[in-house]
Design a protein around this motif. Structure first.
Motif, PDB file in Angstrom:
ATOM      1  N   SER A   1       1.148  -1.466  -0.137  1.00 26.32           N
ATOM      2  CA  SER A   1       0.646  -0.388  -0.261  1.00 26.32           C
ATOM      3  C   SER A   1       0.992   1.570   0.032  1.00 26.32           C
TER       4      SER A   1
ATOM      5  N   ALA B   1      -6.507  -8.954  -9.498  1.00 26.82           N
ATOM      6  CA  ALA B   1      -7.639  -7.718  -8.391  1.00 26.82           C
ATOM      7  C   ALA B   1      -7.113  -7.079  -6.960  1.00 26.82           C
ATOM      8  N   SER B   2      -7.881  -5.853  -6.732  1.00 23.08           N
ATOM      9  CA  SER B   2      -7.216  -5.175  -6.362  1.00 23.08           C
ATOM     10  C   SER B   2      -5.999  -4.184  -6.269  1.00 23.08           C
ATOM     11  N   GLY B   3      -4.504  -4.390  -5.656  1.00 20.31           N
ATOM     12  CA  GLY B   3      -3.772  -3.759  -5.865  1.00 20.31           C
ATOM     13  C   GLY B   3      -3.407  -3.844  -7.657  1.00 20.31           C
TER      14      GLY B   3
ATOM     15  N   GLU C   1       0.501  -7.850  -8.283  1.00 23.75           N
ATOM     16  CA  GLU C   1       0.847  -6.939  -7.135  1.00 23.75           C
ATOM     17  C   GLU C   1       2.625  -7.618  -6.982  1.00 23.75           C
TER      18      GLU C   1
END
Length: 463
Positions: free
Chosen positions: A345, A376-378, A412
């Motif tokens: 993050s 997904a996500s990052g 990521e």
């Protein structure tokens, strides 16, 4: 702007840099031997300047001798006058290329090179100034420089010092710290003279004080020139440059090299291949003709050292901003932003770092993909930034792609779900252009599972 060397009524003219700052003397060099002597004794110095001197030396020989064989022999001697700076041989070779068209054509080529020099320097300086402003605080800057890279070293404007002049013209220089540059004091004698001539605030310091100045927060950026740059970005420059780069890296200060494209020698892969000129012991054992060391003392007096590409923040020429160490620097920043449990993050909350990661992946896969699939996500955030950077569509997880589409899959961390995503791409009739991630755990074997596709991880951590 007045050129610092050129041609006048059948002779090569140049400022004698040996007698500055106490006297401004113009040399009139009427023979090739005098041109060679001016280069070897540093009356004319600076990589671009000696390249021009070499070109005018060839023009002088062609003016004096009707026999092309004599001119070619003179050209060979000129090219060997100093071994490290690639510009000398480049200038000689370029002028000699017009010999078959006669002496006036050779002189015209040398004169064209002189005119090009100022334009080249101004363009490189403008690019470098823009880079400096992107890497430094938003205020007038404290710049450290080494040796002399101004109009004396280039015939007009300058490279690293030209960048300082550009910034000063915008009111963005607080102070220039000038290394004296032992043993011949080109910084003290020449750079300080040029800065005073322009009214740019500066202080002179002994070479060994540069690291202390950095540690005390007195330096925002280091700007230097170059005499030869290898294909991988190793930089040969005035002795003492390597030490500055080491100190700059220690204190996380940008270390920027400004030089014409003609200084890049793509025939050399590594800095260890550069021939470094070693000069006379007397330059170290005496000063102004007065002995300062015991008679007969052994001396190590290289004129240059070689800074590894890993320590160079950027090389700026009139054509490009080249970051030979960009990958290593980016990897360091990613790992520093890494939280516990591979938490990335910190990368996403740093706009400059996040943008750099997307740009780096776009560059690695340039021209090889038509769409980006972000997991997904990052990975989806990274995919969106990369797609925007490359101006291609973003594919959402689970969505089909058009048959034949070359898809770059990003996430990521390198892991199994990249392979699962690839299966979806293939199932839609697309092809996988490669896999790009921020991070890989060493020893995981995940990259091997994705072979033979190209896999790029911007940083690596221990598993």
């Amino acid at each position: 702007m007045t050129y610092t060397l050129g041609w006048d009524d059948g002779v090569v003219v140049a400022i004698d840099q040996r007698v500055l700052p106490h006297e401004l003397r113009w040399l009139r060099l009427a023979t090739v031997e005098e041109v060679i002597e001016a280069i070897t004794t540093l009356a004319v110095r600076g990589a671009p300047a000696i390249g021009l001197a070499g070109a005018f030396g060839v023009a002088l020989s062609a003016h004096l001798h009707a026999d092309p064989a004599v001119v070619r022999a003179d050209a060979e001697r000129l090219a060997k006058a100093r071994p490290t700076a690639v510009n000398l041989a480049w200038g000689v070779r370029r002028a000699l290329g017009r010999l078959d068209q006669g002496a006036p054509a050779v002189l015209a080529e040398a004169s064209m090179m002189l005119a090009e020099d100022e334009a080249t320097n101004r363009t490189a300086a403008r690019l470098a100034a823009g880079l400096v402003l992107s890497l430094t605080p938003d205020r007038p800057l404290r710049v450290l420089t080494h040796c002399n890279t101004g109009r004396l070293a280039t015939a007009a404007w300058g490279t690293a010092l030209g960048t300082i002049s550009d910034l000063a013209g915008r009111g963005l220089i607080e102070e220039v710290l000038v290394d004296e540059t032992r043993p011949l004091l080109q910084g003290a004698r020449l750079t300080a003279w040029e800065l005073a001539e322009q009214g740019i605030p500066h202080r002179l310091l002994v070479d060994s004080a540069a690291a202390a100045a950095m540690s005390l927060g007195q330096v925002d950026v280091v700007l230097v020139g170059a005499d030869r740059i290898t294909a991988r970005g190793d930089v040969a420059n005035k002795i003492g440059t390597y030490g500055l780069a080491v100190s700059a890296a220690r204190h996380r200060i940008p270390f920027i090299v400004v030089a014409p494209e003609s200084t890049v020698d793509n025939t050399l892969a590594h800095g260890s291949e550069i021939v470094v000129e070693e000069r006379a012991a007397a330059e170290v054992t005496s000063f102004g003709g007065t002995p300062v060391a015991p008679a007969g003392v052994a001396v190590f007096n290289p004129a240059f050292d070689v800074t590894p590409a890993e320590l160079v923040s950027a090389v700026v020429t009139e054509r490009r901003v080249w970051r030979p160490n960009h990958g290593a620097e980016l990897a360091r920043r990613i790992t520093e932003a890494l939280g516990e449990g591979l938490d990335l993050s910190g990368v996403y909350t740093d706009p400059a770092l996040f943008g750099a990661t997307a740009g780096a992946l776009a560059e690695e896969f340039r021209g090889s993909f038509d769409a980006v699939l972000g997991l997904a996500s990052g990975g989806l955030l990274l995919g969106a930034a990369l797609a925007r950077h490359a101006e291609v569509p973003l594919v959402l997880p689970g969505n089909p792609v058009a048959p034949g589409t070359r898809v770059l899959v990003v996430d990521e961390v390198l892991g199994d779900r990249l392979g699962d995503a690839a299966e979806l791409v293939w199932g839609s009739g697309g092809t996988v252009a490669g896999f790009g991630v921020l991070l890989v755990e060493s020893g995981s074997g995940d990259a091997e599972k994705l072979a033979p596709h190209k896999v790029v991880a911007l940083a690596e951590v221990s598993g």
